[in-house]
Design an enzyme around this catalytic site. Structure first.
Site, mmCIF file in Angstrom:
data_model
loop_
_atom_site.group_PDB
_atom_site.id
_atom_site.type_symbol
_atom_site.label_atom_id
_atom_site.label_comp_id
_atom_site.label_asym_id
_atom_site.label_seq_id
_atom_site.Cartn_x
_atom_site.Cartn_y
_atom_site.Cartn_z
ATOM 1 N N CYS A 23 0.767 -1.054 -0.243
ATOM 2 C CA CYS A 23 0.339 0.061 -0.150
ATOM 3 C C CYS A 23 0.902 1.176 -0.108
ATOM 4 O O CYS A 23 0.794 2.464 -0.301
ATOM 5 C CB CYS A 23 -1.063 0.076 1.367
ATOM 6 N N HIS A 29 -8.925 2.539 -4.933
ATOM 7 C CA HIS A 29 -10.098 2.095 -4.579
ATOM 8 C C HIS A 29 -11.202 2.676 -4.837
ATOM 9 O O HIS A 29 -11.313 3.966 -5.295
ATOM 10 C CB HIS A 29 -10.034 2.306 -2.863
ATOM 11 N N HIS A 67 -12.583 10.694 -8.194
ATOM 12 C CA HIS A 67 -11.115 10.544 -9.257
ATOM 13 C C HIS A 67 -10.122 11.436 -8.693
ATOM 14 O O HIS A 67 -9.477 11.847 -9.671
ATOM 15 C CB HIS A 67 -12.008 10.692 -10.497
ATOM 16 N N GLU A 113 -13.174 0.945 1.993
ATOM 17 C CA GLU A 113 -11.856 0.539 1.249
ATOM 18 C C GLU A 113 -11.591 -0.977 -0.120
ATOM 19 O O GLU A 113 -11.080 -0.571 -1.371
ATOM 20 C CB GLU A 113 -10.538 0.094 1.509
#
EC number: 4.-.-.-
Length: 126
Positions: A23, A29, A67, A113
């Site tokens: 990560c 996600h 986004h 997530e």
């Protein structure tokens, strides 16, 4: 005690700082955000909070994050964009925009997530 909860989704990318593991790399996600209001009394129409107003307040926050590369999005340009920090950020931002009614409080924000992993922010009660 009554609770009213809405869920909304958004997609965003990030990379965790000060983390060792996959990560720390660039990834994204499809987040699911759940916001819960709570209170003891209903209004004269029998509502704790109007779903429409709650959805609007949450959407105003989510739309800004959707986004986006979160590592460049304030406050995550300096604050690590972990699910925990994101849940608190959403809580604080929704609190600024949700119409306040006597005896009704923003109870919690839960942010998924993945389908099986989430973080929840709920303020401490003194």
């Amino acid at each position: 005690m009554f609770e009213v909860t809405i869920e909304q989704t958004f997609a965003a990318g990030h990379a965790l700082r000060n983390y060792r593991g996959k990560c720390e790399n660039v990834h994204g996600h499809n987040y699911r955000c759940q916001v819960t209001m709570a209170g003891d009394q209903l209004d004269p129409a029998g509502l704790l909070v109007d779903f429409v107003e709650l959805k609007k307040a949450v959407q105003s926050v989510i739309n800004r994050m959707d986004h986006q590369w979160l590592n460049d999005f304030p406050p995550f340009d300096s604050l690590n964009p972990s699910a925990e920090n994101m849940a608190k950020y959403i809580y604080d931002e929704v609190l600024k925009t949700i119409p306040q009614a006597p005896g009704v409080r923003l109870e919690s924000v839960r942010l998924w997530e993945t389908d099986t992993s989430y973080a929840t922010y709920r303020p401490s009660v003194a």
